[in-house]
Design a protein around this motif. Structure first.
Motif, PDB file in Angstrom:
ATOM      1  N   TYR A  66       1.033  -1.187  -0.039  1.00 22.56           N
ATOM      2  CA  TYR A  66       0.041   0.110   0.126  1.00 22.56           C
ATOM      3  C   TYR A  66       0.905   1.452  -0.044  1.00 22.56           C
ATOM      4  N   LEU A  67       1.720   1.229   0.736  1.00 24.87           N
ATOM      5  CA  LEU A  67       2.624   1.968   1.116  1.00 24.87           C
ATOM      6  C   LEU A  67       3.570   2.832  -0.365  1.00 24.87           C
TER       7      LEU A  67
ATOM      8  N   PHE B  57       1.033   4.183  -2.803  1.00 28.32           N
ATOM      9  CA  PHE B  57       0.786   5.635  -2.484  1.00 28.32           C
ATOM     10  C   PHE B  57       1.805   6.454  -2.758  1.00 28.32           C
ATOM     11  N   PHE B  58       3.047   6.200  -2.405  1.00 27.64           N
ATOM     12  CA  PHE B  58       4.096   7.273  -2.653  1.00 27.64           C
ATOM     13  C   PHE B  58       4.393   7.358  -4.315  1.00 27.64           C
TER      14      PHE B  58
ATOM     15  N   LYS C 160       1.767   9.458  -5.643  1.00 24.58           N
ATOM     16  CA  LYS C 160       1.857  10.879  -5.484  1.00 24.58           C
ATOM     17  C   LYS C 160       3.392  11.331  -6.270  1.00 24.58           C
TER      18      LYS C 160
ATOM     19  N   LYS D 230       6.526   6.079  10.888  1.00 28.11           N
ATOM     20  CA  LYS D 230       6.395   7.345  10.528  1.00 28.11           C
ATOM     21  C   LYS D 230       7.885   7.890  10.559  1.00 28.11           C
TER      22      LYS D 230
ATOM     23  N   GLU E  33      -0.346  11.483   5.814  1.00 24.53           N
ATOM     24  CA  GLU E  33      -1.466  11.256   5.293  1.00 24.53           C
ATOM     25  C   GLU E  33      -1.496   9.596   5.113  1.00 24.53           C
ATOM     26  N   ALA E  34      -0.339   9.001   4.573  1.00 24.17           N
ATOM     27  CA  ALA E  34      -0.296   7.571   4.214  1.00 24.17           C
ATOM     28  C   ALA E  34      -0.380   6.886   5.794  1.00 24.17           C
TER      29      ALA E  34
ATOM     30  N   ASN F  77      -4.052   6.777   6.521  1.00 23.26           N
ATOM     31  CA  ASN F  77      -4.795   5.839   5.873  1.00 23.26           C
ATOM     32  C   ASN F  77      -4.541   4.406   6.317  1.00 23.26           C
TER      33      ASN F  77
END
Ligand code: SF4
Length: 416
Positions: free
Chosen positions: A119-120, A123-124, A127, A180, A195-196, A199
């Motif tokens: 997912y991460l 996501f990155f 973006k 994080k 944000e990630a 989520n």
């Protein structure tokens, strides 16, 4: 020896299953008392929404098992959900199994890790985040300096995985705070990281396996094995922690209520030697498998698509069989002399890849032919063979009930 093993009915079986599991079972059935079961309850642990195909998959598995030579005369072949004692024992085991044993179970953590990581990453990438502008580790810095284009992405990918891995495994459960912090070290903006993580914490990712059933499936697995007082379980190396959990549960039960269960040993099975036709692990989801049920045309087509030595581009190029998937298959399916001949001829461009693949397709088809014949026989009379499994369920139930009587007595449970 008493042997217990099961397989989840998730679809038709391929050659990887044959060489990874079934071949081993066929060897074991000669000199042991084997209980082989279709683990339909286990199929529900992460596929509980997809029950419409379950019955068909069980039937398909019955056909596959019998067609490769698993013998109902020599083994107890049965369906897990039809021997209700498995669930009774699993329930009793769940009373004595500390929750932490399950949360620390590597496969549970690995699966969650992969889902979150995927997912991460997406996501990155989505973006279009440029990371590693300020990589904190010298080695990564140097590697990036030399890297270009795709290589950079790969380094980023591995580095993200490494950081995520560390954060994930730092503490029990998922360490979002650590994650994080590590992501920030990548040079990502605070806003995007937050944000990630948000989520991840609040979204649906991984929710499908956030069930009691998935968390506690090793307890059901322990019940599957111990209910038949197995002496040994054939497993791959990655399954060793699971069996250790089974042994721990057996030990705990024996300590609490008196000696009831043996501690089953492992019979280590070799890693499946077969890769998929594209060189990745053979798997239905990669669409790269040759199935036991494939007809000769399908086998031919798949073999022709197989990857070969990547450096052999023209027919006149000399090849290297040691890095060729086709050759690794030949070693399993083709007679020794032909294999030796290919090994020599390929290296001096004496044989072309198309010819080599045709030879392989012939060998695989020769291997599958008797399996296909048996398939037809089983399919024609499927009800009869389903009854074979029904009989197996009865035999398994008798054995399971014997253990359960002992368990109930030793635990001093109510008895009329
Ligand atoms: S000749 Fe056969 S072994 Fe050699 S590269 Fe081609 S397919 Fe592979």
């Amino acid at each position: 020896m008493r042997i217990v093993s099961g397989m989840r009915p998730t679809g038709k079986l391929h050659l990887g299953h044959y060489f990874g599991v079934l071949k081993n079972w066929i060897d074991l059935q000669e000199n042991n008392r084997c209980f082989f079961f279709i683990a339909d309850w286990h199929a529900l642990t992460n596929k509980y929404k997809e029950t419409e195909s379950l019955k068909e998959n069980i039937k398909e598995m019955i056909i596959d098992w019998l067609s490769v030579g698993l013998d109902p005369e020599k083994n107890v072949l049965f369906i897990q959900s039809q021997v209700k004692q498995h669930s009774e024992l699993a329930l009793l085991f769940s009373m004595i199994t500390p929750k932490s044993w399950l949360e620390l179970n590597p496969s549970y953590k690995d699966l969650k890790f992969n889902l979150y990581y995927q997912y991460l990453r997406d996501f990155f990438l989505g973006k279009n985040v440029k990371v590693l502008q300020t990589p904190p580790i010298k080695k990564v810095d140097e590697a990036l300096e030399e890297a270009t284009g795709k290589q950079k992405n790969k380094i980023y990918d591995e580095y993200l995985r490494e950081l995520f891995f560390r954060a994930f495994y730092n503490k029990r459960g998922i360490d979002f705070k650590g994650l994080k912090e590590n992501l920030m070290k990548l040079g990502l903006s605070k806003k995007i990281v937050e944000e990630a993580i948000k989520n991840l914490e609040t979204g649906d990712i991984g929710k499908d396996i956030d069930t009691l059933g998935f968390l506690s499936y090793p307890v059901l697995q322990a019940a599957d094995i111990l209910i038949y007082k197995a002496d040994a379980v054939p497993i791959g190396e990655d399954q060793l922690p699971h069996l250790e959990l089974t042994r721990e549960i057996a030990r705990r039960f024996n300590n609490l209520y008196g000696k009831t269960f043996p501690e089953p040993k492992h019979i280590l099975t070799e890693e499946a030697k077969l890769l998929g036709i594209d060189g990745r692990k053979m798997s239905k989801s990669y669409n790269n498998a040759i199935y036991l049920s494939d007809n000769s045309k399908e086998v031919e087509q798949k073999v022709l698509m197989m990857k070969t030595d990547p450096n052999r581009i023209k027919r006149t190029d000399k090849g290297n069989p040691d890095v060729c998937i086709v050759f690794s298959y030949h070693k399993l399916f083709t007679d020794k002399n032909t294999v030796e001949n290919i090994n020599v001829e390929c290296r001096k461009a004496g044989i072309g890849c198309v010819e080599c693949k045709k030879l392989l397709a012939d060998s695989i088809n020769k291997f599958l032919e008797p399996i296909r014949e048996k398939r037809e026989e089983v399919k024609k009379d499927i009800e009869k063979y389903i009854n074979v499994f029904k009989e197996g369920c009865k035999t398994a139930s008798i054995e399971a009930e014997k253990t359960m009587e002992e368990v109930r007595d030793n635990m001093k449970l109510w008895k009329f």
